[in-house]
Design an enzyme around this catalytic site. Structure first.
Site, PDB file in Angstrom:
ATOM      1  N   ASP A 102      -1.879  -0.326  -3.071  1.00  0.00           N
ATOM      2  CA  ASP A 102      -2.142   0.480  -4.268  1.00  0.00           C
ATOM      3  C   ASP A 102      -3.133   1.605  -3.961  1.00  0.00           C
ATOM      4  OD1 ASP A 102      -0.529  -1.201  -5.719  1.00  0.00           O
ATOM      5  OD2 ASP A 102      -2.195  -2.496  -6.335  1.00  0.00           O
TER       6      ASP A 102
HETATM    7  N1  URA Z   1      -1.336  -6.624  -3.918  1.00  0.00           N
HETATM    8  C1  URA Z   1      -1.804  -5.777  -4.861  1.00  0.00           C
HETATM    9  O1  URA Z   1      -1.939  -6.140  -6.018  1.00  0.00           O
HETATM   10  N2  URA Z   1      -2.144  -4.541  -4.491  1.00  0.00           N
HETATM   11  C2  URA Z   1      -2.040  -4.085  -3.219  1.00  0.00           C
HETATM   12  O2  URA Z   1      -2.369  -2.945  -2.954  1.00  0.00           O
HETATM   13  C3  URA Z   1      -1.546  -4.980  -2.257  1.00  0.00           C
HETATM   14  C4  URA Z   1      -1.197  -6.237  -2.630  1.00  0.00           C
END
Ligand code: URA
Length: 238
Positions: A102
């Site tokens: 993310d």
């Molecule tokens: N899980 C998440 O919620 N976000 C990420 O960036 C990676 C794994």
């Protein structure tokens, strides 16, 4: 010109039979157009994508390990003009990230132009371990972690087996730090898993993928993988 399934199998991306299955399921694009016709012939100069992954036929393969900082998107191009993980790497090859972190998540992300490795590392069957460290709201208890380890339901589907341990409890600030190891890569998976046990993720970092760690790579920096590491990655699946 050669049959599409032959080009796909020659790159090692999938067997001929698997390539035919992918074509019939509409998973293969040639120059941006979905091809489902089995006798379709393509050229080695065509831009072929399988499951959204560009098939690399001639370019030398490259592999980078990036320590992604916060505030960078995990795509090749962002329509809002934000900085992408690809912008952080100096190369003239057409690389893309393996999997996704993310915008606000930091840590280890691999980038390559090798579709076969991407396919291998992202297929749930191969159970590639990813280690995350999450700072969450509230005090996490062992019983809650047990639920995460046994699998929780997200969007109607149970998550696979996971491992988890508490690294730190901060009663004063009402937060906990938890290490969570998963073998899948669903969208926002770690945040959604913690949501099911009523803890909001405040900070998330990916510490490792398979045997690869962030050792010696500072946030925003990257390094190339060695041939030995690439070979070892292919042998990681269970
Ligand atoms: N899980 C998440 O919620 N976000 C990420 O960036 C990676 C794994």
């Amino acid at each position: 010109m050669e049959r599409l399934q032959k080009i796909i199998s020659k790159t090692g991306f999938a067997s001929r039979r698997k390539a035919e299955e992918l074509i019939s399921k509409g998973k293969v694009k040639v120059n941006g157009e979905i091809i489902t016709e089995m006798g379709y012939k393509a050229s080695y100069d065509d831009f072929i994508e399988v499951n959204g992954i560009p098939l690399n036929k001639t370019e030398d393969k490259v592999y980078f390990l990036l320590n992604k900082p916060r505030g960078v998107v995990t795509t090749t191009k962002d329509e809002k003009g934000r900085k992408t993980v690809v912008d952080l790497i100096k190369t003239n090859k057409r690389i893309y990230p393996i999997g996704r972190l993310d915008y606000d998540t930091t840590g280890l992300i691999l980038l390559t132009n090798d579709g076969e490795l991407t396919n291998y590392l992202t297929h749930p069957r191969n159970k590639i371990e990813k280690v995350y460290v999450a700072k969450v709201e509230g005090i996490v208890i062992k019983e809650e972690l047990k639920k995460l380890c046994n699998g929780v339901i997200i969007d109607g589907k149970k998550t696979g087996k996971a491992k988890a341990k508490i690294l730190k409890i901060d009663k004063k600030n009402n937060t906990s730090v938890v290490e969570l190891i998963i073998c899948e890569g669903r969208n926002h998976q770690v945040k959604n898993m913690f949501k099911t046990i009523n803890h909001n993720v405040l900070k998330l970092k990916r510490e490792s993928v398979a045997f690869l760690t962030l050792d010696g790579v500072k946030p925003g920096e990257y390094r190339e993988l060695t041939i030995k590491e690439v070979k070892k990655l292919y042998g990681e699946g269970n």
